[in-house]
Design an enzyme around this catalytic site. Structure first.
Site, PDB file in Angstrom:
ATOM      1  N   THR A  34       0.818  -1.223   0.000  1.00 31.05           N
ATOM      2  CA  THR A  34       0.000   0.000   0.000  1.00 31.05           C
ATOM      3  C   THR A  34       0.846   1.265   0.000  1.00 31.05           C
ATOM      4  O   THR A  34       0.477   2.267  -0.627  1.00 31.05           O
ATOM      5  CB  THR A  34      -0.910   0.013   1.259  1.00 31.05           C
ATOM      6  OG1 THR A  34      -1.760  -1.119   1.185  1.00 31.05           O
ATOM      7  CG2 THR A  34      -1.747   1.261   1.336  1.00 31.05           C
ATOM      8  N   ASP A  88       1.428  -6.551  -4.658  1.00 30.40           N
ATOM      9  CA  ASP A  88       0.601  -6.588  -3.453  1.00 30.40           C
ATOM     10  C   ASP A  88       1.165  -7.784  -2.688  1.00 30.40           C
ATOM     11  O   ASP A  88       1.427  -8.831  -3.274  1.00 30.40           O
ATOM     12  CB  ASP A  88      -0.856  -6.834  -3.853  1.00 30.40           C
ATOM     13  CG  ASP A  88      -1.798  -6.801  -2.669  1.00 30.40           C
ATOM     14  OD1 ASP A  88      -2.693  -5.945  -2.651  1.00 30.40           O
ATOM     15  OD2 ASP A  88      -1.664  -7.648  -1.761  1.00 30.40           O
ATOM     16  N   SER A 114       0.024 -10.013  -1.031  1.00 31.77           N
ATOM     17  CA  SER A 114      -0.714 -11.280  -1.121  1.00 31.77           C
ATOM     18  C   SER A 114      -0.043 -12.194  -2.135  1.00 31.77           C
ATOM     19  O   SER A 114      -0.260 -13.409  -2.134  1.00 31.77           O
ATOM     20  CB  SER A 114      -2.159 -11.033  -1.557  1.00 31.77           C
ATOM     21  OG  SER A 114      -2.724 -10.035  -0.753  1.00 31.77           O
ATOM     22  N   ASP A 174      -0.120  -7.315   4.460  1.00 29.89           N
ATOM     23  CA  ASP A 174      -0.874  -8.575   4.544  1.00 29.89           C
ATOM     24  C   ASP A 174      -0.006  -9.780   4.866  1.00 29.89           C
ATOM     25  O   ASP A 174      -0.406 -10.644   5.640  1.00 29.89           O
ATOM     26  CB  ASP A 174      -1.647  -8.816   3.236  1.00 29.89           C
ATOM     27  CG  ASP A 174      -2.800  -7.839   3.075  1.00 29.89           C
ATOM     28  OD1 ASP A 174      -3.130  -7.142   4.057  1.00 29.89           O
ATOM     29  OD2 ASP A 174      -3.377  -7.775   1.974  1.00 29.89           O
ATOM     30  N   THR A 188       2.433 -10.339  14.353  1.00 33.29           N
ATOM     31  CA  THR A 188       1.213 -10.771  13.667  1.00 33.29           C
ATOM     32  C   THR A 188       0.459  -9.517  13.235  1.00 33.29           C
ATOM     33  O   THR A 188       0.418  -8.537  13.983  1.00 33.29           O
ATOM     34  CB  THR A 188       0.331 -11.577  14.649  1.00 33.29           C
ATOM     35  OG1 THR A 188       1.025 -12.779  14.969  1.00 33.29           O
ATOM     36  CG2 THR A 188      -1.013 -11.948  14.059  1.00 33.29           C
ATOM     37  N   ARG A 211      -3.943 -25.705  14.403  1.00 34.22           N
ATOM     38  CA  ARG A 211      -4.367 -24.601  15.281  1.00 34.22           C
ATOM     39  C   ARG A 211      -5.443 -25.121  16.212  1.00 34.22           C
ATOM     40  O   ARG A 211      -6.582 -25.373  15.797  1.00 34.22           O
ATOM     41  CB  ARG A 211      -4.853 -23.415  14.445  1.00 34.22           C
ATOM     42  CG  ARG A 211      -3.737 -22.882  13.524  1.00 34.22           C
ATOM     43  CD  ARG A 211      -4.135 -21.582  12.854  1.00 34.22           C
ATOM     44  NE  ARG A 211      -4.328 -20.544  13.831  1.00 34.22           N
ATOM     45  CZ  ARG A 211      -5.407 -19.775  13.903  1.00 34.22           C
ATOM     46  NH1 ARG A 211      -6.397 -19.944  13.072  1.00 34.22           N
ATOM     47  NH2 ARG A 211      -5.510 -18.840  14.819  1.00 34.22           N
ATOM     48  N   GLN A 244      -5.038 -21.303  18.827  1.00 38.46           N
ATOM     49  CA  GLN A 244      -5.789 -20.303  18.058  1.00 38.46           C
ATOM     50  C   GLN A 244      -5.799 -18.946  18.774  1.00 38.46           C
ATOM     51  O   GLN A 244      -6.178 -17.932  18.187  1.00 38.46           O
ATOM     52  CB  GLN A 244      -7.234 -20.778  17.845  1.00 38.46           C
ATOM     53  CG  GLN A 244      -7.313 -21.953  16.887  1.00 38.46           C
ATOM     54  CD  GLN A 244      -8.727 -22.495  16.708  1.00 38.46           C
ATOM     55  OE1 GLN A 244      -9.701 -21.840  17.016  1.00 38.46           O
ATOM     56  NE2 GLN A 244      -8.811 -23.712  16.204  1.00 38.46           N
ATOM     57  N   CYS A 245      -5.402 -18.945  20.046  1.00 40.05           N
ATOM     58  CA  CYS A 245      -5.329 -17.664  20.773  1.00 40.05           C
ATOM     59  C   CYS A 245      -4.087 -16.897  20.303  1.00 40.05           C
ATOM     60  O   CYS A 245      -3.038 -17.508  20.080  1.00 40.05           O
ATOM     61  CB  CYS A 245      -5.187 -17.898  22.275  1.00 40.05           C
ATOM     62  SG  CYS A 245      -6.510 -18.863  22.982  1.00 40.05           S
TER      63      CYS A 245
HETATM   64  N1  ASP Z   1      -2.840  -5.598   0.270  1.00 37.03           N
HETATM   65  C1  ASP Z   1      -1.750  -4.768   0.704  1.00 37.03           C
HETATM   66  C2  ASP Z   1      -0.488  -5.613   0.702  1.00 37.03           C
HETATM   67  O1  ASP Z   1      -0.283  -6.389   1.587  1.00 37.03           O
HETATM   68  C3  ASP Z   1      -2.013  -4.219   2.055  1.00 37.03           C
HETATM   69  C4  ASP Z   1      -0.911  -3.347   2.608  1.00 37.03           C
HETATM   70  O2  ASP Z   1       0.081  -3.043   1.998  1.00 37.03           O
HETATM   71  O3  ASP Z   1      -1.069  -2.904   3.726  1.00 37.03           O
HETATM   72  O4  ASP Z   1       0.312  -5.470  -0.199  1.00 37.03           O
END
Ligand code: ASP
Length: 346
Positions: free
Chosen positions: A16, A60, A62, A93, A169, A249, A281-282
């Site tokens: 982002t 991105d 992801s 992410d 995290t 988990r 999972q906590c």
């Molecule tokens: N979807 C974006 C990414 O992880 C979110 C971010 O940058 O905060 O690249």
């Protein structure tokens, strides 16, 4: 902290921080570093000497992958002697996965590697990107009077806090405080002054070289328990012959339903050499399989404790160990040790 002029390498992967709105789709998309640079006249006033490396196509996060982690390791290893510290601009992410992976792949790291990014693009008025980036640069160049770095480890800096990478995290999809390390104290809090918590920071062996590792084996699965699990589906997923490890988990302090069929599937997998790691999972607290009978049964099925590990650290540690070792016994034994500060043993 001394004022030596330091040299930092900024590696831009995307996220982002460097995105802008595509007028056709109205969605944010990654742009090249020049776009980010145009919005940061502050760069010219910094005392640190900064050089920039950008990925040919910013992503991105992801779309992050073990192959890109290997590219990052190769850049850091090649440039290791030329810089005092490294900053990786990265989407939030999967930032905790990348930080965890790098903490294992860069063995005996003696320099700071700080990942940061932002929740709002750098071109937007209320962006958090400028503070995150400028403070990361200061942290990456901060040194003790003897010249050794203040934070010789892989970290995430976000919203005033420097965190150990493999303890972090993503906790918030909207707020500026996107990260925390629930089972480990902060390495530094950045307010008006930097408050370094030295006793929480790793001390590497400066007489030994940093050893880069680029291979990862991702034949693993994260399997989250819930009431109502179906036997045939679990058997199908966990029975995959390619599978080398399962990050399970569990509930609370490491508990699972005591269904005989589940114990049987897990015992069979464990006996054929699949490593099964119990992670709660906590977000906070640790696995103690002996506390309840519902956890004790898992111990009997050959499952090992993930202690207070994050999922991100457990997955990437397994990927790293699976690439280095072929036998399950060695991997299980190393999962029971802290190799980059990722777990606290009882
Ligand atoms: N979807 C974006 C990414 O992880 C979110 C971010 O940058 O905060 O690249």
């Amino acid at each position: 902290m001394s004022n030596i002029l330091n040299k930092v390498l900024l590696i831009y992967t995307g996220g982002t921080i460097g995105m802008d709105i595509n007028p056709d789709t109205n969605a944010l998309e990654p742009l090249d570093f020049n776009h980010l640079f145009e919005h940061m006249p502050e760069f010219h006033y910094l005392k640190t000497d900064i050089e920039v490396r950008q990925f040919s196509t910013p992503i991105d996060s992801s779309d992050m992958s073990p192959l890109i982690w290997a590219q990052l390791v190769n850049i850091i290893a090649t440039e290791y002697a030329n810089y005092d510290g490294f900053i990786i601009l990265h989407g939030t992410d999967t930032m905790a996965y990348t930080a965890s992976a790098l903490s294992f792949m860069l063995e005996n790291l003696t320099k700071p590697v700080i990942l940061t990014g932002s929740q709002l693009p750098i071109g937007q008025l209320r962006t958090d990107g400028k503070e995150n980036l400028l403070t990361s640069i200061e942290l990456a160049s901060a040194h003790h009077a003897d010249g050794t770095p203040m934070v010789p480890e892989v970290c995430i800096y976000f919203s005033g806090h420097l965190l150990r990478g493999n303890r972090s995290t993503k906790q918030n999809a909207d707020g500026f405080d996107a990260f925390d390390s629930f089972n480990y104290p902060h390495l530094c809090d950045a307010g008006v002054n930097f408050d370094f918590h030295d006793h929480n920071i790793l001390t590497p062996d400066y007489s030994r070289p940093m050893i880069p590792h680029t291979q990862m084996d991702s034949r693993s699965i994260v399997f989250s328990l819930f009431p109502g699990l179906q036997e045939d589906i679990v058997r199908h997923v966990l029975g995959s012959p390619q599978l080398r490890s399962i990050i399970m988990r569990t509930f609370g302090s490491g508990n699972a339903p005591q269904d005989l069929w589940l114990m049987k599937i897990l015992t069979e997998a464990s006996e054929r050499g699949v490593i099964i790691v119990n992670i709660s999972q906590c977000v906070s607290g640790r696995v103690e399989m002996a506390r309840y009978d519902a956890g004790f049964q898992l111990k009997n099925a050959g499952i090992i404790s993930g202690y207070d590990s994050t999922v991100e650290a457990a997955v990437t540690k397994l990927m790293y160990l699976q690439a280095r070792y072929s036998d399950a016994t060695t991997i299980r034994s190393l999962m029971n040790q802290s190799i980059a500060g990722e777990i606290s043993l009882p």
